[in-house]
Design a protein around this motif. Structure first.
Motif, PDB file in Angstrom:
ATOM      1  N   MET A   1      -3.710  10.725  -5.412  1.00  0.00           N
ATOM      2  CA  MET A   1      -2.855  10.003  -4.476  1.00  0.00           C
ATOM      3  C   MET A   1      -3.405   8.590  -4.305  1.00  0.00           C
ATOM      4  O   MET A   1      -4.595   8.403  -4.147  1.00  0.00           O
ATOM      5  CB  MET A   1      -2.827  10.743  -3.130  1.00  0.00           C
ATOM      6  N   GLU A   2      -2.509   7.626  -4.361  1.00  0.00           N
ATOM      7  CA  GLU A   2      -2.954   6.244  -4.254  1.00  0.00           C
ATOM      8  C   GLU A   2      -3.512   5.940  -2.865  1.00  0.00           C
ATOM      9  O   GLU A   2      -3.207   6.617  -1.900  1.00  0.00           O
ATOM     10  CB  GLU A   2      -1.801   5.291  -4.565  1.00  0.00           C
ATOM     11  N   ASN A   3      -4.323   4.905  -2.792  1.00  0.00           N
ATOM     12  CA  ASN A   3      -4.863   4.455  -1.517  1.00  0.00           C
ATOM     13  C   ASN A   3      -3.837   3.509  -0.901  1.00  0.00           C
ATOM     14  O   ASN A   3      -3.779   2.336  -1.246  1.00  0.00           O
ATOM     15  CB  ASN A   3      -6.210   3.772  -1.722  1.00  0.00           C
ATOM     16  N   ILE A   4      -3.025   4.037  -0.007  1.00  0.00           N
ATOM     17  CA  ILE A   4      -1.908   3.281   0.545  1.00  0.00           C
ATOM     18  C   ILE A   4      -2.382   2.065   1.348  1.00  0.00           C
ATOM     19  O   ILE A   4      -1.760   1.008   1.290  1.00  0.00           O
ATOM     20  CB  ILE A   4      -0.979   4.195   1.387  1.00  0.00           C
ATOM     21  N   PHE A   5      -3.475   2.198   2.070  1.00  0.00           N
ATOM     22  CA  PHE A   5      -3.973   1.074   2.868  1.00  0.00           C
ATOM     23  C   PHE A   5      -4.359  -0.092   1.960  1.00  0.00           C
ATOM     24  O   PHE A   5      -3.981  -1.236   2.220  1.00  0.00           O
ATOM     25  CB  PHE A   5      -5.159   1.519   3.734  1.00  0.00           C
ATOM     26  N   GLU A   6      -5.071   0.190   0.879  1.00  0.00           N
ATOM     27  CA  GLU A   6      -5.456  -0.859  -0.068  1.00  0.00           C
ATOM     28  C   GLU A   6      -4.231  -1.461  -0.742  1.00  0.00           C
ATOM     29  O   GLU A   6      -4.186  -2.669  -0.978  1.00  0.00           O
ATOM     30  CB  GLU A   6      -6.438  -0.319  -1.109  1.00  0.00           C
ATOM     31  N   SER A   7      -3.247  -0.631  -1.068  1.00  0.00           N
ATOM     32  CA  SER A   7      -2.010  -1.139  -1.670  1.00  0.00           C
ATOM     33  C   SER A   7      -1.294  -2.103  -0.720  1.00  0.00           C
ATOM     34  O   SER A   7      -0.776  -3.135  -1.148  1.00  0.00           O
ATOM     35  CB  SER A   7      -1.073   0.015  -2.036  1.00  0.00           C
ATOM     36  N   ILE A   8      -1.281  -1.761   0.562  1.00  0.00           N
ATOM     37  CA  ILE A   8      -0.656  -2.629   1.564  1.00  0.00           C
ATOM     38  C   ILE A   8      -1.400  -3.961   1.633  1.00  0.00           C
ATOM     39  O   ILE A   8      -0.777  -5.033   1.623  1.00  0.00           O
ATOM     40  CB  ILE A   8      -0.620  -1.930   2.941  1.00  0.00           C
ATOM     41  N   ILE A   9      -2.708  -3.887   1.693  1.00  0.00           N
ATOM     42  CA  ILE A   9      -3.523  -5.103   1.788  1.00  0.00           C
ATOM     43  C   ILE A   9      -3.292  -6.006   0.573  1.00  0.00           C
ATOM     44  O   ILE A   9      -3.202  -7.226   0.705  1.00  0.00           O
ATOM     45  CB  ILE A   9      -5.015  -4.740   1.933  1.00  0.00           C
ATOM     46  N   GLN A  10      -3.204  -5.409  -0.602  1.00  0.00           N
ATOM     47  CA  GLN A  10      -3.004  -6.193  -1.816  1.00  0.00           C
ATOM     48  C   GLN A  10      -1.595  -6.775  -1.903  1.00  0.00           C
ATOM     49  O   GLN A  10      -1.396  -7.862  -2.437  1.00  0.00           O
ATOM     50  CB  GLN A  10      -3.293  -5.340  -3.053  1.00  0.00           C
ATOM     51  N   HIS A  11      -0.616  -6.057  -1.377  1.00  0.00           N
ATOM     52  CA  HIS A  11       0.780  -6.480  -1.492  1.00  0.00           C
ATOM     53  C   HIS A  11       1.164  -7.567  -0.484  1.00  0.00           C
ATOM     54  O   HIS A  11       1.849  -8.523  -0.834  1.00  0.00           O
ATOM     55  CB  HIS A  11       1.717  -5.280  -1.319  1.00  0.00           C
ATOM     56  N   ILE A 105       7.895  -0.205   1.896  1.00  0.00           N
ATOM     57  CA  ILE A 105       7.855  -1.396   1.047  1.00  0.00           C
ATOM     58  C   ILE A 105       6.978  -1.141  -0.180  1.00  0.00           C
ATOM     59  O   ILE A 105       7.342  -1.485  -1.302  1.00  0.00           O
ATOM     60  CB  ILE A 105       7.386  -2.621   1.848  1.00  0.00           C
ATOM     61  N   ILE A 106       5.830  -0.492   0.010  1.00  0.00           N
ATOM     62  CA  ILE A 106       4.940  -0.197  -1.111  1.00  0.00           C
ATOM     63  C   ILE A 106       5.601   0.805  -2.066  1.00  0.00           C
ATOM     64  O   ILE A 106       5.586   0.616  -3.283  1.00  0.00           O
ATOM     65  CB  ILE A 106       3.582   0.343  -0.619  1.00  0.00           C
ATOM     66  N   ILE A 107       6.221   1.837  -1.524  1.00  0.00           N
ATOM     67  CA  ILE A 107       6.903   2.833  -2.355  1.00  0.00           C
ATOM     68  C   ILE A 107       7.998   2.162  -3.194  1.00  0.00           C
ATOM     69  O   ILE A 107       8.131   2.416  -4.391  1.00  0.00           O
ATOM     70  CB  ILE A 107       7.496   3.968  -1.498  1.00  0.00           C
ATOM     71  N   ASN A 108       8.775   1.301  -2.560  1.00  0.00           N
ATOM     72  CA  ASN A 108       9.890   0.647  -3.260  1.00  0.00           C
ATOM     73  C   ASN A 108       9.428  -0.343  -4.322  1.00  0.00           C
ATOM     74  O   ASN A 108      10.144  -0.570  -5.303  1.00  0.00           O
ATOM     75  CB  ASN A 108      10.818  -0.044  -2.258  1.00  0.00           C
ATOM     76  N   THR A 109       8.237  -0.919  -4.166  1.00  0.00           N
ATOM     77  CA  THR A 109       7.745  -1.850  -5.195  1.00  0.00           C
ATOM     78  C   THR A 109       7.169  -1.095  -6.386  1.00  0.00           C
ATOM     79  O   THR A 109       7.034  -1.664  -7.454  1.00  0.00           O
ATOM     80  CB  THR A 109       6.683  -2.811  -4.629  1.00  0.00           C
ATOM     81  N   LYS A 110       6.823   0.177  -6.187  1.00  0.00           N
ATOM     82  CA  LYS A 110       6.263   0.994  -7.288  1.00  0.00           C
ATOM     83  C   LYS A 110       7.344   1.532  -8.203  1.00  0.00           C
ATOM     84  O   LYS A 110       7.072   1.971  -9.295  1.00  0.00           O
ATOM     85  CB  LYS A 110       5.450   2.174  -6.722  1.00  0.00           C
ATOM     86  N   HIS A 111       8.589   1.561  -7.721  1.00  0.00           N
ATOM     87  CA  HIS A 111       9.690   2.132  -8.519  1.00  0.00           C
ATOM     88  C   HIS A 111      10.457   1.079  -9.255  1.00  0.00           C
ATOM     89  O   HIS A 111      10.598   0.000  -8.976  1.00  0.00           O
ATOM     90  CB  HIS A 111      10.634   2.932  -7.629  1.00  0.00           C
TER      91      HIS A 111
END
Length: 111
Positions: A1-11, A105-111
Motif C-alpha cells: 500500500m502506498e504511503n498516502i501522506f508522502e504522496s500528498i506532500i509530494q503532490h 486528489i491523489i487517487i485521481n492523479t494515479k489513474h
C-alpha cells in the motif's frame, strides 16, 4: 500500500486547492506542520479555511482514512471519525472532508 501522506506532500504545493465533499467548496493547502492534541504532538498538514483561519489534520487521520478506503472501497462516515479520532474531530470536524479531499486528489492523479 502506498504511503498516502508522502504522496500528498509530494503532490501538493502551497496554495493548491483541496476539493471538499460538497461540490464547489475548497480549502487551501499550506504545508507540513505539527499539531498538539491532548498534549501530544503529531505530524500534520496545515490548510487554510479562510483568510484568517488555519487548521491542521494529522498524518494518522489521513493514513487511517486511506486504509479504510482501501479495505472497504468507500470512505468512512462521520461516526467512524468520532469513534477513531474523537479528540481531533471534536475541535476540527472539517478534517473528515479535508482528509477525503486530499486522498481523492491523489487517487485521481494515479489513474
Amino acid at each position: 500500500m502506498e504511503n498516502i501522506f508522502e504522496s500528498i506532500i509530494q503532490h501538493f504545493n502551497k496554495n493548491d486547492l483541496i476539493t471538499l465533499e460538497r461540490r464547489g467548496h475548497f480549502y487551501t493547502f499550506i504545508g507540513i506542520s505539527t499539531t498538539k492534541i491532548n498534549g501530544k504532538e503529531y505530524k500534520s498538514i496545515t490548510y487554510k479555511i479562510s483568510d484568517i483561519n488555519q487548521k491542521r489534520v494529522t498524518k494518522e487521520l489521513i493514513e487511517k482514512t486511506y486504509r479504510y478506503y482501501k479495505i472497504h472501497e468507500e470512505f468512512p462516515d462521520i461516526n467512524w471519525y468520532r469513534r477513531e479520532f474523537s479528540d481531533e474531530i471534536k475541535s476540527r470536524p472539517c478534517n473528515k472532508s479535508v482528509s477525503i479531499g486530499l486522498i481523492k486528489i491523489i487517487i485521481n492523479t494515479k489513474h
